[in-house]
Write a protein that holds these residues in place. Structure first.
Motif, PDB file in Angstrom:
ATOM      1  N   SER A  60      38.479  34.767  41.670  1.00 38.05           N
ATOM      2  CA  SER A  60      37.442  35.258  42.554  1.00 38.05           C
ATOM      3  C   SER A  60      36.161  35.391  41.734  1.00 38.05           C
ATOM      4  O   SER A  60      36.209  35.855  40.596  1.00 38.05           O
ATOM      5  N   PRO A  61      35.012  35.013  42.297  1.00 36.75           N
ATOM      6  CA  PRO A  61      33.757  35.154  41.554  1.00 36.75           C
ATOM      7  C   PRO A  61      33.425  36.607  41.185  1.00 36.75           C
ATOM      8  O   PRO A  61      32.616  36.840  40.304  1.00 36.75           O
ATOM      9  N   GLU A  62      34.054  37.558  41.835  1.00 40.65           N
ATOM     10  CA  GLU A  62      33.808  38.960  41.528  1.00 40.65           C
ATOM     11  C   GLU A  62      34.590  39.460  40.311  1.00 40.65           C
ATOM     12  O   GLU A  62      34.397  40.588  39.856  1.00 40.65           O
ATOM     13  N   LYS A  64      35.713  40.365  36.706  1.00 40.63           N
ATOM     14  CA  LYS A  64      35.049  40.672  35.438  1.00 40.63           C
ATOM     15  C   LYS A  64      35.863  39.974  34.363  1.00 40.63           C
ATOM     16  O   LYS A  64      36.909  40.480  33.923  1.00 40.63           O
ATOM     17  N   LEU A  65      35.436  38.792  33.946  1.00 40.34           N
ATOM     18  CA  LEU A  65      36.230  37.965  33.044  1.00 40.34           C
ATOM     19  C   LEU A  65      36.534  38.664  31.726  1.00 40.34           C
ATOM     20  O   LEU A  65      37.609  38.514  31.178  1.00 40.34           O
ATOM     21  N   GLY A  66      35.603  39.435  31.215  1.00 42.32           N
ATOM     22  CA  GLY A  66      35.826  40.127  29.951  1.00 42.32           C
ATOM     23  C   GLY A  66      36.891  41.193  30.036  1.00 42.32           C
ATOM     24  O   GLY A  66      37.419  41.649  29.013  1.00 42.32           O
ATOM     25  N   GLU A  67      37.255  41.618  31.252  1.00 38.29           N
ATOM     26  CA  GLU A  67      38.284  42.634  31.438  1.00 38.29           C
ATOM     27  C   GLU A  67      39.672  42.049  31.678  1.00 38.29           C
ATOM     28  O   GLU A  67      40.626  42.767  31.848  1.00 38.29           O
ATOM     29  N   GLN A  68      39.762  40.738  31.727  1.00 38.73           N
ATOM     30  CA  GLN A  68      41.044  40.084  32.020  1.00 38.73           C
ATOM     31  C   GLN A  68      41.896  39.986  30.773  1.00 38.73           C
ATOM     32  O   GLN A  68      41.459  39.947  29.694  1.00 38.73           O
TER      33      GLN A  68
END
Length: 68
Positions: A60-62, A64-68
């Motif tokens: 999903s564009p929402e 937060k990639l850094g939190e994955q």
């Protein structure tokens, strides 16, 4: 699902710590780092792409990639 992000920043120890933290969270380096010189600020800027395989999630564009 495979996630992709690029981490950028001034070429200093903080940038290296950000990359190390991403690797510690399971991200993997993708390709070679890139460097450019910002003459207005007088600093070298680094960029490093990283990827991570994540099961059980849908992109999903929402996110937060850094939190994955």
């Amino acid at each position: 699902m495979k996630l992709y992000r690029i981490i950028t920043g001034k070429d200093d120890s903080e940038f290296c710590h950000r990359i190390s933290a991403a690797l510690d969270k399971g991200w993997e380096l993708y390709g070679s780092p890139s460097l450019t010189f910002d003459s207005a600020r007088g600093v070298t800027i680094c960029g490093q792409a990283v990827v991570k395989e994540v099961n059980g999630k849908t992109y999903s564009p929402e996110m937060k990639l850094g939190e994955q």
